[in-house]
Design an enzyme around this catalytic site. Structure first.
Site, PDB file in Angstrom:
ATOM      1  N   LYS A   1      31.195  19.975  42.436  1.00  0.00           N
ATOM      2  CA  LYS A   1      29.945  18.894  41.962  1.00  0.00           C
ATOM      3  C   LYS A   1      28.692  18.807  42.865  1.00  0.00           C
ATOM      4  O   LYS A   1      28.368  17.850  43.377  1.00  0.00           O
ATOM      5  CB  LYS A   1      30.840  17.494  42.002  1.00  0.00           C
ATOM      6  CG  LYS A   1      31.934  17.294  41.251  1.00  0.00           C
ATOM      7  CD  LYS A   1      32.541  15.951  41.243  1.00  0.00           C
ATOM      8  CE  LYS A   1      33.622  15.687  40.656  1.00  0.00           C
ATOM      9  NZ  LYS A   1      34.884  16.291  41.423  1.00  0.00           N
TER      10      LYS A   1
ATOM     11  N   GLN B   1      44.657   6.759  38.851  1.00  0.00           N
ATOM     12  CA  GLN B   1      43.794   6.909  37.727  1.00  0.00           C
ATOM     13  C   GLN B   1      43.936   5.662  36.927  1.00  0.00           C
ATOM     14  O   GLN B   1      44.891   5.234  36.804  1.00  0.00           O
ATOM     15  CB  GLN B   1      44.113   8.020  37.061  1.00  0.00           C
ATOM     16  CG  GLN B   1      43.999   9.327  37.750  1.00  0.00           C
ATOM     17  CD  GLN B   1      42.741   9.819  37.808  1.00  0.00           C
ATOM     18  OE1 GLN B   1      41.941   9.248  37.586  1.00  0.00           O
ATOM     19  NE2 GLN B   1      42.360  11.270  38.167  1.00  0.00           N
TER      20      GLN B   1
ATOM     21  N   ARG C   1      48.560  15.426  40.170  1.00  0.00           N
ATOM     22  CA  ARG C   1      49.779  15.120  40.602  1.00  0.00           C
ATOM     23  C   ARG C   1      51.180  15.126  39.576  1.00  0.00           C
ATOM     24  O   ARG C   1      52.145  15.414  40.072  1.00  0.00           O
ATOM     25  CB  ARG C   1      49.635  13.680  41.167  1.00  0.00           C
ATOM     26  CG  ARG C   1      48.867  13.717  42.670  1.00  0.00           C
ATOM     27  CD  ARG C   1      48.203  12.505  42.961  1.00  0.00           C
ATOM     28  NE  ARG C   1      47.150  12.287  42.191  1.00  0.00           N
ATOM     29  CZ  ARG C   1      46.439  11.036  42.368  1.00  0.00           C
ATOM     30  NH1 ARG C   1      46.579  10.253  43.372  1.00  0.00           N
ATOM     31  NH2 ARG C   1      45.461  10.812  41.312  1.00  0.00           N
TER      32      ARG C   1
ATOM     33  N   ILE D   1      18.399  18.967  45.859  1.00  0.00           N
ATOM     34  CA  ILE D   1      17.184  19.132  45.067  1.00  0.00           C
ATOM     35  C   ILE D   1      17.378  20.677  44.405  1.00  0.00           C
ATOM     36  O   ILE D   1      18.130  21.500  44.601  1.00  0.00           O
ATOM     37  CB  ILE D   1      15.957  19.475  46.036  1.00  0.00           C
ATOM     38  CG1 ILE D   1      16.494  20.490  47.157  1.00  0.00           C
ATOM     39  CG2 ILE D   1      15.762  18.066  46.609  1.00  0.00           C
ATOM     40  CD1 ILE D   1      15.223  20.944  48.049  1.00  0.00           C
TER      41      ILE D   1
ATOM     42  N   ASP E   1      35.481  23.084  41.530  1.00  0.00           N
ATOM     43  CA  ASP E   1      35.045  21.877  41.233  1.00  0.00           C
ATOM     44  C   ASP E   1      34.333  21.336  42.364  1.00  0.00           C
ATOM     45  O   ASP E   1      34.989  20.693  43.204  1.00  0.00           O
ATOM     46  CB  ASP E   1      36.208  21.096  40.943  1.00  0.00           C
ATOM     47  CG  ASP E   1      35.956  19.597  40.518  1.00  0.00           C
ATOM     48  OD1 ASP E   1      34.661  19.120  40.329  1.00  0.00           O
ATOM     49  OD2 ASP E   1      36.911  18.656  40.782  1.00  0.00           O
TER      50      ASP E   1
ATOM     51  N   THR F   1      34.816   9.119  37.056  1.00  0.00           N
ATOM     52  CA  THR F   1      35.733   7.763  36.569  1.00  0.00           C
ATOM     53  C   THR F   1      36.174   6.768  37.522  1.00  0.00           C
ATOM     54  O   THR F   1      36.662   5.727  37.088  1.00  0.00           O
ATOM     55  CB  THR F   1      36.736   8.524  35.875  1.00  0.00           C
ATOM     56  OG1 THR F   1      37.398   9.546  37.044  1.00  0.00           O
ATOM     57  CG2 THR F   1      36.573   9.279  34.685  1.00  0.00           C
TER      58      THR F   1
ATOM     59  N   ASN G   1      16.091  23.390  43.856  1.00  0.00           N
ATOM     60  CA  ASN G   1      16.113  24.852  44.480  1.00  0.00           C
ATOM     61  C   ASN G   1      17.357  24.982  45.366  1.00  0.00           C
ATOM     62  O   ASN G   1      18.018  26.197  45.332  1.00  0.00           O
ATOM     63  CB  ASN G   1      14.950  24.846  45.518  1.00  0.00           C
ATOM     64  CG  ASN G   1      14.800  26.074  46.034  1.00  0.00           C
ATOM     65  OD1 ASN G   1      14.671  27.160  45.434  1.00  0.00           O
ATOM     66  ND2 ASN G   1      14.927  26.187  47.434  1.00  0.00           N
TER      67      ASN G   1
ATOM     68  N   LYS H   1      42.302  24.318  39.465  1.00  0.00           N
ATOM     69  CA  LYS H   1      41.015  23.745  39.912  1.00  0.00           C
ATOM     70  C   LYS H   1      41.131  23.767  41.488  1.00  0.00           C
ATOM     71  O   LYS H   1      41.980  23.203  42.010  1.00  0.00           O
ATOM     72  CB  LYS H   1      41.252  22.122  39.408  1.00  0.00           C
ATOM     73  CG  LYS H   1      39.591  21.541  39.842  1.00  0.00           C
ATOM     74  CD  LYS H   1      39.241  20.376  38.953  1.00  0.00           C
ATOM     75  CE  LYS H   1      40.010  19.202  39.721  1.00  0.00           C
ATOM     76  NZ  LYS H   1      39.567  18.863  41.095  1.00  0.00           N
TER      77      LYS H   1
HETATM   78  O1  C5P Z   1      46.402  14.265  40.357  1.00  0.00           O
HETATM   79  P1  C5P Z   1      45.196  14.114  39.268  1.00  0.00           P
HETATM   80  O2  C5P Z   1      45.912  14.481  37.949  1.00  0.00           O
HETATM   81  O3  C5P Z   1      44.987  12.334  39.342  1.00  0.00           O
HETATM   82  O4  C5P Z   1      44.132  14.872  39.674  1.00  0.00           O
HETATM   83  C1  C5P Z   1      42.755  14.967  39.010  1.00  0.00           C
HETATM   84  C2  C5P Z   1      41.812  15.964  39.599  1.00  0.00           C
HETATM   85  O5  C5P Z   1      40.517  15.421  38.798  1.00  0.00           O
HETATM   86  C3  C5P Z   1      41.385  15.422  41.086  1.00  0.00           C
HETATM   87  O6  C5P Z   1      41.195  16.632  41.625  1.00  0.00           O
HETATM   88  C4  C5P Z   1      40.322  14.650  40.947  1.00  0.00           C
HETATM   89  O7  C5P Z   1      39.547  14.883  41.937  1.00  0.00           O
HETATM   90  C5  C5P Z   1      39.828  15.289  39.674  1.00  0.00           C
HETATM   91  N1  C5P Z   1      38.528  14.197  39.167  1.00  0.00           N
HETATM   92  C6  C5P Z   1      39.060  13.063  38.679  1.00  0.00           C
HETATM   93  N2  C5P Z   1      38.080  12.002  38.066  1.00  0.00           N
HETATM   94  C7  C5P Z   1      36.943  12.514  37.985  1.00  0.00           C
HETATM   95  C8  C5P Z   1      36.404  13.823  38.473  1.00  0.00           C
HETATM   96  C9  C5P Z   1      37.463  14.617  38.951  1.00  0.00           C
HETATM   97  O8  C5P Z   1      40.348  12.751  38.808  1.00  0.00           O
HETATM   98  N3  C5P Z   1      36.064  11.751  37.214  1.00  0.00           N
END
Ligand code: C5P
Length: 236
Positions: free
Chosen positions: A64, A191, A212, A68, A62, A121, A70, A37
């Site tokens: 995101k 997370q 990570r 608008i 990624d 999230t 266009n 990613k």
């Molecule tokens: O290190 P880790 O496993 O937490 O990385 C998760 C990846 O997923 C990061 O690049 C983070 O920006 C991305 N991500 C996330 N939650 C989201 C969307 C993307 O953790 N809702």
């Protein structure tokens, strides 16, 4: 679900700022890992070359996009020219934006799959309220998924805790990519709403994003292989 190889279902998040470091990770992990990613940090530091990783590694770009319609169509076209496997946009950009992006990609030869990000999230219901969104994350994820699929997206990005419900509501014929995946042996870091790779895939995720826990492991390649074994077990 059965058709994607377990190693291809793992997407390692290259959350590093240096191209040299990113390339080192790809060379080190490619023997096991199918996708990497490239997110805002690496893309902003390195530019479009970041999508051309060594060894022909497949990329989830990624970025995101949220603008608008266009402008988003132009952005997904430019992204598609870099040949990533997956690209994403925010579902909150609305049905017109999703429909036009999906239509633009479908005109191309071998386009990337288009994923719609539902609700990040990192949002709590309380924080959603402060932005004026009062329905709560669970309902919003489901409403945004319904809208994005109807508008032609190939799938969504959602937290592992939402996967089961989305499969029950919308069936099997769309892609679910889930970050926030934590093997039982790893730290959660920042997370909060996490699940193991086994649980996420068993519940219906096609791809899991792990950063990570693999990059910080004492033996990252072995850590990736352990995650892939868990994915394999869930697929059996
Ligand atoms: O290190 P880790 O496993 O937490 O990385 C998760 C990846 O997923 C990061 O690049 C983070 O920006 C991305 N991500 C996330 N939650 C989201 C969307 C993307 O953790 N809702």
């Amino acid at each position: 679900m059965g058709r994607i190889k377990p190693g291809d279902r793992l997407i390692v998040a290259l959350d590093v700022a240096s191209p040299a470091e990113a390339k080192r990770w790809v060379r080190r992990l490619s023997p096991a890992v199918g996708h990497f990613k490239v997110g805002l940090e690496l893309f902003t530091a390195w530019g479009p070359e970041a999508v051309k990783l060594p060894l022909g590694a497949r990329v989830f770009l990624d970025l995101k996009f949220f603008d608008i319609p266009n402008t988003m169509v132009g952005a997904v076209r430019s992204a598609a020219a870099l040949k990533p496997a997956l690209v994403n946009i925010h579902a909150l950009a609305g049905p017109t934006a999703v429909r036009q992006c999906a239509a633009a990609l479908k005109k191309l030869k071998n386009p990337p799959k288009l994923l719609a990000v539902t609700i990040l999230t990192s949002f709590t219901d309380e924080e959603l309220k402060r932005t004026g969104m009062r329905n709560g994350a669970g309902k919003m994820v489901s409403d945004l998924c319904r809208m994005a699929l109807a508008a032609g997206a190939d799938g969504v990005v959602a937290s592992p805790l939402e996967v089961k419900k989305l499969r029950e509501e919308f069936g099997e014929k769309f892609i679910i990519v889930t970050p926030g995946v934590r093997p039982s042996w790893s730290e959660k870091n920042d997370q909060k709403r996490t699940a193991t790779p086994y649980r996420a895939v068993k519940d219906g995720a096609d791809y899991v994003v792990v950063g990570r826990p693999i990059l910080n492991a004492p033996d990252p390649l072995e850590a990736a292989r352990t995650v892939i074994r868990e994915i394999e077990e869930a697929c059996e």
